[in-house]
Design a protein around this motif. Structure first.
Motif, short mmCIF file in Angstrom:
data_model
loop_
_atom_site.label_atom_id
_atom_site.label_comp_id
_atom_site.label_asym_id
_atom_site.label_seq_id
_atom_site.Cartn_x
_atom_site.Cartn_y
_atom_site.Cartn_z
N GLY A 1 -11.83 25.20 -2.63
CA GLY A 1 -13.12 25.36 -3.30
C GLY A 1 -13.08 26.27 -4.50
O GLY A 1 -14.12 26.76 -4.95
N SER A 2 -11.89 26.50 -5.06
CA SER A 2 -11.75 27.45 -6.17
C SER A 2 -12.17 26.88 -7.52
O SER A 2 -12.30 27.63 -8.49
CB SER A 2 -10.30 27.93 -6.27
OG SER A 2 -9.93 28.70 -5.15
N LEU A 3 -12.36 25.55 -7.60
CA LEU A 3 -12.68 24.97 -8.90
C LEU A 3 -14.05 25.42 -9.39
O LEU A 3 -14.22 25.74 -10.57
CB LEU A 3 -12.60 23.44 -8.83
CG LEU A 3 -12.80 22.71 -10.16
CD1 LEU A 3 -11.82 23.19 -11.21
CD2 LEU A 3 -12.66 21.20 -9.95
N GLN B 1 -3.01 16.82 -11.18
CA GLN B 1 -2.85 15.60 -10.38
C GLN B 1 -4.02 15.45 -9.40
O GLN B 1 -4.47 14.34 -9.13
CB GLN B 1 -1.54 15.62 -9.60
CG GLN B 1 -0.36 15.02 -10.33
CD GLN B 1 0.23 15.96 -11.36
OE1 GLN B 1 0.13 17.17 -11.21
NE2 GLN B 1 0.84 15.42 -12.41
N ASP B 2 -4.53 16.58 -8.89
CA ASP B 2 -5.65 16.56 -7.95
C ASP B 2 -6.54 17.75 -8.27
O ASP B 2 -6.49 18.78 -7.61
CB ASP B 2 -5.12 16.63 -6.51
CG ASP B 2 -6.20 16.37 -5.47
OD1 ASP B 2 -7.38 16.27 -5.84
OD2 ASP B 2 -5.85 16.29 -4.28
N LEU B 3 -7.36 17.60 -9.29
CA LEU B 3 -8.09 18.73 -9.87
C LEU B 3 -9.00 19.42 -8.85
O LEU B 3 -9.07 20.65 -8.80
CB LEU B 3 -8.91 18.24 -11.07
CG LEU B 3 -9.71 19.31 -11.82
CD1 LEU B 3 -8.79 20.38 -12.39
CD2 LEU B 3 -10.53 18.67 -12.93
N ALA B 4 -9.72 18.64 -8.05
CA ALA B 4 -10.70 19.23 -7.15
C ALA B 4 -10.05 20.05 -6.03
O ALA B 4 -10.74 20.84 -5.37
CB ALA B 4 -11.61 18.15 -6.55
N TRP B 5 -8.76 19.86 -5.79
CA TRP B 5 -8.06 20.67 -4.79
C TRP B 5 -7.43 21.92 -5.40
O TRP B 5 -6.63 22.59 -4.76
CB TRP B 5 -6.99 19.82 -4.08
CG TRP B 5 -7.46 19.34 -2.74
CD1 TRP B 5 -8.72 19.39 -2.25
CD2 TRP B 5 -6.65 18.75 -1.71
NE1 TRP B 5 -8.77 18.86 -0.99
CE2 TRP B 5 -7.51 18.46 -0.63
CE3 TRP B 5 -5.31 18.42 -1.60
CZ2 TRP B 5 -7.06 17.86 0.54
CZ3 TRP B 5 -4.86 17.83 -0.44
CH2 TRP B 5 -5.72 17.55 0.63
#
Length: 460
Positions: free
Chosen positions: A227-229, A214-218
Motif C-alpha cells: 500500500g505504499s503507492l 512491472q507491477d506499479l500498484a505493488w
C-alpha cells in the motif's frame, strides 16, 4: 571526444534504463551523436517480451550494424541481452559486446571507449552479464546492476515529461510471462530516492512524470510495506509547489485498483485520473488459466465505480488474443466486455509462447488464422468506441500540457490528462506563443482519428 547513439526498443521501462545509460555515458566522457552513422558507440536497448519484439530487436541490430561507420562499436543490452546473452554473442558477429543488466552502468568500459582506468585487464569483445570493475584510483568506481542503474543520475530531459521507474522486477507468476525470469523479483526503490529524482526532473523543466514498474500498484510490498503507492503519490503531490503539474500511473494490476489508491488518485490535484489497467482478458476461466486475477464482471464494477466518482476518468488496457484454451465462447466474452466497458484506449496482441513459461507447453493452441480473425474482430469493436470518445470531446474546453512546438504549422502539440505520452493520441493547439511545459486551456474543434485539433482559449 567519442560520440554515442542509443536506440531504445520496447516499453517505457526501457526508456528509463536508456536515460540512465545515457547519463552513464556522459559521465564517461562521451557526447551524443546526431545519429547512429556519426557515433563511435551505438547502443541498442532491446525488448524480449514477445516474439515480435525480439524480431524487431534483431532487425534493428542488423540495420544499425550496416549504418554505423567503420571502427564504431555496436553494443546490445536490455532484456534480450540479459535473457539470450550467449546466444546473441554467437549469432551476431556484427556486435562488439552483449551487455546484460549488471553491466548497463559501465557500457563504455565493455568496449574500451571514453574515460578508462589507467591500468586495466583485458576486456572481452563480447560480454554477457557483468563487466570488469574499474581499477581503484582512476575513474570513480560505480556499482553495477539493475538496482544501481535505477539510482544513477539521468541526463537532462529533452521533453517536459519523463518516465520514472519506481521498482524493478515482478513477483507475479502469470503463465504467459517470462519477465520475472530475467528481471527478477520486485525490488522497490525508496520513497526518498524517487522523490529526489522527480524533484531533480522538475527543476530541469519536467512538468509531468509517468510512474512505471512491472507491477506499479505493488510498490513497496517487497519491503514489507504494502500500500505504499498512495503515500508516495502524496509526497510527489507536494512538488506541485515547485512546478510539477501531472503525475501519471502506468501498469496497474486490477486487483489493486481500489481504495485507498483510487481515492488518493482522485483526490490529489497533480495525479491525473488515467487508469492503465493490466487486464489481459475478460473471461474468468481463461484468466485463471493465465494465473491472473479477475473477471469481466469484476473489471466492469471497478471501472463503473471510478467513472461514477470521476466522469472524466480515462481507461486503457491491453489484451492477449489466442491464449491456449481460448475458444469462441471466451473470445465472445472478451468482445462483450469491450462493448460494455467502453475503454477509451485498448490494444490487442496475439499470444506468444515464451520459453520457460507454463503457457509455452499448454495444450489446445489456437490456430494463427483464427487468432488473426479474432484480432480483427477486437479492433472492429474497439475502434468505434475510441472514435466516439474522441468525437465526444469536440466543443469541450480542455487543459493541454504542451510537449513540443510545430513552428511550421504554427501550432503546439500536447496532451490532456486523457493521453499518455508516446502511447495515445495528441492534441494540436493553435497557440504558437506557448512553450513546452506550459498548460494551455483550449477548445476542441475537431477529432481526427486518435488526435484532436483545438484553439487556445486563454493563456496560463
Amino acid at each position: 571526444m567519442p560520440r554515442f547513439h542509443i536506440e531504445t526498443l520496447g516499453c517505457p521501462k526501457n526508456v528509463v534504463d536508456s536515460d540512465k545509460v545515457r547519463g552513464s555515458l556522459l559521465a564517461d566522457g562521451l557526447t551524443p551523436a546526431r545519429g547512429p552513422e556519426d557515433a563511435d558507440l551505438v547502443v541498442v536497448n532491446t525488448c524480449a517480451f514477445i516474439e515480435a519484439a525480439r524480431q524487431e530487436s534483431i532487425d534493428t541490430i542488423l540495420a544499425l550494424a550496416d549504418a554505423t561507420k567503420r571502427g564504431a562499436k555496436l553494443v546490445v543490452t536490455g532484456c534480450m541481452a540479459e535473457r539470450y546473452g550467449a546466444e546473441l554473442s554467437a549469432a551476431l558477429p556484427e556486435v562488439d559486446a552483449v551487455v546484460g543488466f549488471a553491466g548497463e552502468s559501465a557500457i563504455a568500459t565493455a568496449v574500451s571507449i571514453g574515460q578508462q582506468p589507467t591500468t586495466a585487464g583485458s576486456v572481452p569483445e563480447r560480454v554477457a552479464g557483468s563487466v570488469p570493475e574499474r581499477v581503484a584510483g582512476s575513474v570513480p568506481e560505480r556499482r553495477t546492476g539493475v538496482r544501481d542503474l535505477l539510482e544513477l543520475p539521468r541526463a537532462a530531459p529533452g521533453a517536459p515529461w519523463a518516465y520514472v521507474k519506481v521498482a524493478e522486477g515482478c513477483d507475479r507468476a502469470c503463465a504467459f510471462c517470462a519477465i520475472p525470469s530475467f528481471r527478477g523479483q520486485q525490488r522497490s526503490r525508496t520513497p526518498d530516492a524517487i522523490e529526489n529524482e522527480v524533484r531533480s526532473l522538475v527543476e530541469q523543466g519536467v512538468a509531468e512524470v509517468v510512474l512505471v514498474a512491472q507491477d506499479l500498484a505493488w510498490y513497496g510490498r517487497d519491503a514489507g510495506e504494502p500500500g505504499s503507492l498512495a503515500p508516495l503519490l502524496r509526497r510527489l503531490d507536494r512538488l506541485g509547489a515547485h512546478g510539477l503539474r501531472r503525475v501519471r500511473l502506468l501498469y496497474l494490476y486490477p486487483s489493486e485498483v481500489r481504495d485507498p489508491l483510487v481515492a488518493t488518485m482522485l483526490e490529489l490535484p497533480t495525479v491525473v485520473p488515467y487508469f492503465d489497467l493490466s487486464l489481459q482478458h475478460a473471461d474468468a476461466a481463461l484468466l485463471r488459466r493465465m494465473k491472473r486475477w479477475g473477471s469481466g464482471d469484476r473489471f466492469l464494477t471497478t471501472i463503473g465505480a471510478i467513472r461514477a466518482e470521476e466522469p472524466e476518468a480515462t481507461f486503457r488496457s491491453s489484451f492477449i488474443v489466442g491464449f491456449p484454451g481460448e475458444h469462441e465462447r471466451e473470445h465472445d466474452a472478451l468482445l462483450a466486455f469491450l462493448d460494455a466497458a467502453a475503454l477509451e484506449w485498448a490494444g490487442f496482441f496475439a499470444f506468444s509462447p515464451e520459453d520457460g513459461t507454463p503457457a509455452a507447453s499448454f495444450p489446445d493452441a489456437v490456430a494463427s488464422v483464427v487468432v488473426g480473425e479474432w484480432l480483427r474482430e477486437c479492433a472492429a469493436v474497439q475502434e468505434p468506441i475510441t472514435r466516439a470518445a474522441r468525437d465526444a470531446l469536440v466543443g469541450a474546453e480542455v487543459e493541454v500540457l504542451v510537449d513540443e512546438l510545430d513552428s511550421e504549422a504554427g501550432v503546439v502539440v500536447g496532451r490532456t490528462h486523457r493521453e499518455a505520452p508516446e502511447i495515445d493520441g495528441v492534441v494540436r493547439v493553435e497557440a504558437d506563443w506557448a512553450r513546452p511545459g506550459a498548460l494551455v486551456r483550449a477548445h476542441v474543434t475537431e477529432a481526427i482519428g486518435p488526435d484532436l485539433e483545438a484553439k487556445a482559449a486563454a493563456r496560463r
